[in-house]
Design a protein around this motif. Structure first.
Motif, PDB file in Angstrom:
ATOM      1  N   PRO A  86       0.821  -1.218   0.000  1.00 26.00           N
ATOM      2  CA  PRO A  86       0.000   0.000   0.000  1.00 26.00           C
ATOM      3  C   PRO A  86       0.850   1.261   0.000  1.00 26.00           C
ATOM      4  O   PRO A  86       1.745   1.422   0.836  1.00 26.00           O
ATOM      5  CB  PRO A  86      -0.821  -0.134   1.279  1.00 26.00           C
ATOM      6  N   VAL A  87       0.555   2.156  -0.912  1.00 27.06           N
ATOM      7  CA  VAL A  87       1.320   3.395  -1.030  1.00 27.06           C
ATOM      8  C   VAL A  87       1.132   4.284   0.189  1.00 27.06           C
ATOM      9  O   VAL A  87       2.012   5.087   0.532  1.00 27.06           O
ATOM     10  CB  VAL A  87       0.928   4.145  -2.320  1.00 27.06           C
ATOM     11  N   ASP A 140       0.903   3.279   3.337  1.00 29.18           N
ATOM     12  CA  ASP A 140       1.549   2.782   4.556  1.00 29.18           C
ATOM     13  C   ASP A 140       2.515   1.664   4.196  1.00 29.18           C
ATOM     14  O   ASP A 140       2.155   0.484   4.206  1.00 29.18           O
ATOM     15  CB  ASP A 140       0.493   2.276   5.551  1.00 29.18           C
ATOM     16  N   PRO A 141       3.767   1.997   3.888  1.00 24.73           N
ATOM     17  CA  PRO A 141       4.748   0.983   3.506  1.00 24.73           C
ATOM     18  C   PRO A 141       4.962  -0.093   4.573  1.00 24.73           C
ATOM     19  O   PRO A 141       5.355  -1.215   4.234  1.00 24.73           O
ATOM     20  CB  PRO A 141       6.029   1.810   3.293  1.00 24.73           C
ATOM     21  N   SER A 142       4.696   0.217   5.847  1.00 21.73           N
ATOM     22  CA  SER A 142       4.896  -0.773   6.908  1.00 21.73           C
ATOM     23  C   SER A 142       3.954  -1.960   6.767  1.00 21.73           C
ATOM     24  O   SER A 142       4.177  -3.008   7.370  1.00 21.73           O
ATOM     25  CB  SER A 142       4.721  -0.130   8.283  1.00 21.73           C
ATOM     26  N   LYS A 143       2.887  -1.789   5.977  1.00 21.46           N
ATOM     27  CA  LYS A 143       1.936  -2.879   5.784  1.00 21.46           C
ATOM     28  C   LYS A 143       2.234  -3.703   4.542  1.00 21.46           C
ATOM     29  O   LYS A 143       1.437  -4.558   4.155  1.00 21.46           O
ATOM     30  CB  LYS A 143       0.510  -2.334   5.727  1.00 21.46           C
ATOM     31  N   GLY A 144       3.368  -3.465   3.937  1.00 19.50           N
ATOM     32  CA  GLY A 144       3.779  -4.319   2.831  1.00 19.50           C
ATOM     33  C   GLY A 144       3.969  -5.741   3.313  1.00 19.50           C
ATOM     34  O   GLY A 144       4.374  -5.981   4.454  1.00 19.50           O
ATOM     35  N   SER A 145       3.674  -6.708   2.461  1.00 17.57           N
ATOM     36  CA  SER A 145       3.737  -8.107   2.884  1.00 17.57           C
ATOM     37  C   SER A 145       4.839  -8.863   2.163  1.00 17.57           C
ATOM     38  O   SER A 145       5.424  -8.387   1.185  1.00 17.57           O
ATOM     39  CB  SER A 145       2.388  -8.789   2.656  1.00 17.57           C
TER      40      SER A 145
END
Length: 518
Positions: A426-427, A429-434
């Motif tokens: 997700p652009v 919130d990069p911390s939610k990249g999987s």
């Protein structure tokens, strides 16, 4: 939004209802939670035959906890998905229930009947997981889930909601171990040993949790690190699901009702009754019903002083303050007890009350307050030997899935037998990249634990163990084994050192495992 799929209706042994008038015979709350996954089988691309997902506690910059204790999967597997969990009766019940819920036909009746017919109601999925009790740096895979039969690709994420509830025992076990680190550091520095560490934090959380199951699962998670509890549900879970006949212990203890029922003018008699009724073995007495300082000075240290001094180390009186500022109150109490009963110095020069007298602080306790209390005791020259702590809501209830940022995500699919790594990025919130692809967990050449993505990990290095396959639990851990996995390292008794900033090789870590307190 936390949800539960039709799977729980199909698997729950306690859910029954008569569809015509929804005449509930037995009610299982889990069965009625709003489903998200019920329609997912219609949403995947055509010809998908495998879905592979994983669970992690995401790494987050500035997080309070940098590593987690993996615990609780064995219970969830045994309780909810092992064995024959799909029957014709449950299929019919679920069909009617979801027709009523969605007001249209969305329930995959044929899919579930195929599970029943092909696998005798056992789920064709495979789960690989970290051994329970292992300490894993955040941001790493903890378990993976995939279907073993191409026909049932939709099963992998169908059970997501139930498996994501792993956040709770993992978080409790992690917080409990953080308490243990703090207590171990102060006990070691002020007494020279870790003797008695496993009894330093008592679980007071039973009445403060949301359900009996929470009490059981959270209580058992605390018992990974300590042997001191009043949460009986956790002891029973450890017996039934982790092969531990008695995982924790307690002592007789007064509460305010048993003290104030004597009346204010007979406070001394209330305390004396406790000494009479429990002449041997430790006994804890809450002493702040009126004035904790007068109680310590004039009753325990005055009228009952000789009775207290008659007791032994094995039959200690444990005085419990239960109100006011925890650190200030405890410091004042210990000073009064020093005046009344004197003290001695231990081998490292810190003051210790007589062995028949100790204090337990159970009000206002969390990680910060324990650190604060122990630091102030240290600064005043007192050993951590003098005090025990009890913790309730901060241990079992004041936490949620975001405390450790727990997430379950799909990372790999196969379509017509051809694999593809998938991920979210997700652009906003990069911390939610999987993570991407099939995953494995290993220790690299520097001794660091790391996740290997995209299926390139070596099977012989993989720390993930196949624990469940096609309805059968393949690996079980006893609480004793789990406790060994969760032991403190010598580095834990020093200021916090974490995987990402402490390049100590694995062999050094292995040499510095602390004494097994259990």
């Amino acid at each position: 939004m936390s949800t539960q799929s039709v799977f729980v209706i199909l698997s729950s042994p306690r859910f029954h209802f008569r569809s015509k008038n929804l005449n509930i015979k037995q009610f299982d709350l889990n069965a009625f939670l709003v489903p998200l996954q019920i329609t997912h089988y219609k949403q995947y691309p055509p010809n998908v035959n495998r879905v592979y997902s994983y669970f992690e506690c995401r790494r987050k910059k500035g997080a309070q906890f940098n590593e987690v204790v993996f615990f609780g999967l064995q219970y969830l597997l045994k309780r909810y998905i092992a064995g024959r969990v799909v029957t014709e009766e449950k299929i019919q019940e679920a069909k009617v229930f979801y027709q009523m819920h969605f007001k249209q036909v969305v329930f995959d009746e044929q899919g579930w009947r195929s599970v029943m017919e092909k696998y005798d109601g056992r789920l064709p999925i495979r789960i690989k997981a970290v051994p329970e009790g292992k300490i894993i740096p955040r941001g790493n895979v903890l378990f993976t889930v995939e279907n073993t039969d191409p026909e049932f690709f939709w099963l992998t994420n169908y059970i997501e909601t139930m498996l994501v509830q792993m956040w709770y025992p993992i978080t409790v076990a992690t917080i409990s171990r953080e308490f243990k680190k703090i207590l171990a550091r102060h006990l070691k520095s002020t007494s020279g040993s870790l003797e008695g560490l496993e009894f330093k934090l008592h679980d007071f959380g039973y009445r403060g949790v949301s359900s009996q199951e929470s009490a059981a699962l959270g209580g058992a998670a605390h018992l990974v690190n300590f042997c001191s509890t009043d949460t009986v549900a956790g002891l029973i879970m450890a017996q039934r699901y982790y092969n531990c006949p008695m995982a924790g212990f307690s002592i007789p203890a007064a509460e305010h009702s048993t003290i104030i029922s004597w009346g204010r003018n007979r406070e001394k008699e209330a305390y004396e009754c406790m000494l009479d009724q429990f002449p041997s073995g430790p006994v804890a007495v809450v002493s702040d019903s009126y004035d904790i300082f007068k109680a310590c000075r004039h009753i325990w240290g005055g009228k009952l002083k000789e009775r207290v001094m008659e007791r032994s180390e094995d039959s200690a009186l444990v005085i419990r303050p239960d109100s006011g500022d925890p650190a200030e109150t405890l410091l004042e109490v210990i000073k009064i007890l020093e005046e009344c009963f004197s003290c001695s110095q231990n081998s490292v020069g810190f003051k210790v009350l007589p062995s028949y007298l100790r204090i337990i602080q159970g009000d206002g306790i969390d990680l910060c307050s324990v650190e604060d209390i122990l630091k102030k005791l240290h600064d005043e020259g007192w050993s951590a030997e003098n005090v025990f702590f009890g913790c309730g809501s901060a241990l079992l209830q004041k936490l949620n899935r975001d405390t450790l940022n727990c997430a379950f995500k799909c990372s790999y699919v196969e379509t017509n037998g051809k694999g593809m790594d998938v991920y979210k990025q997700p652009v906003t919130d990069p911390s939610k990249g999987s993570k991407r692809g099939r995953l494995s967990l290993r220790r690299n050449s520097d001794g660091f634990i790391e996740t290997v993505e995209s299926g390139v990990g070596k099977p012989e290095e993989d720390m993930l163990v196949t624990v469940f396959e096609n309805g059968t639990l393949l690996q079980e851990y006893s609480l004793d084994e789990i406790r060994k996995n969760a032991r403190l390292w010598e580095e834990d008794v020093s200021p916090a050192l974490h995987n990402q900033d402490h390049p100590t090789p694995l062999d050094v870590h292995q040499k510095h495992i602390m004494n097994g307190v259990h």
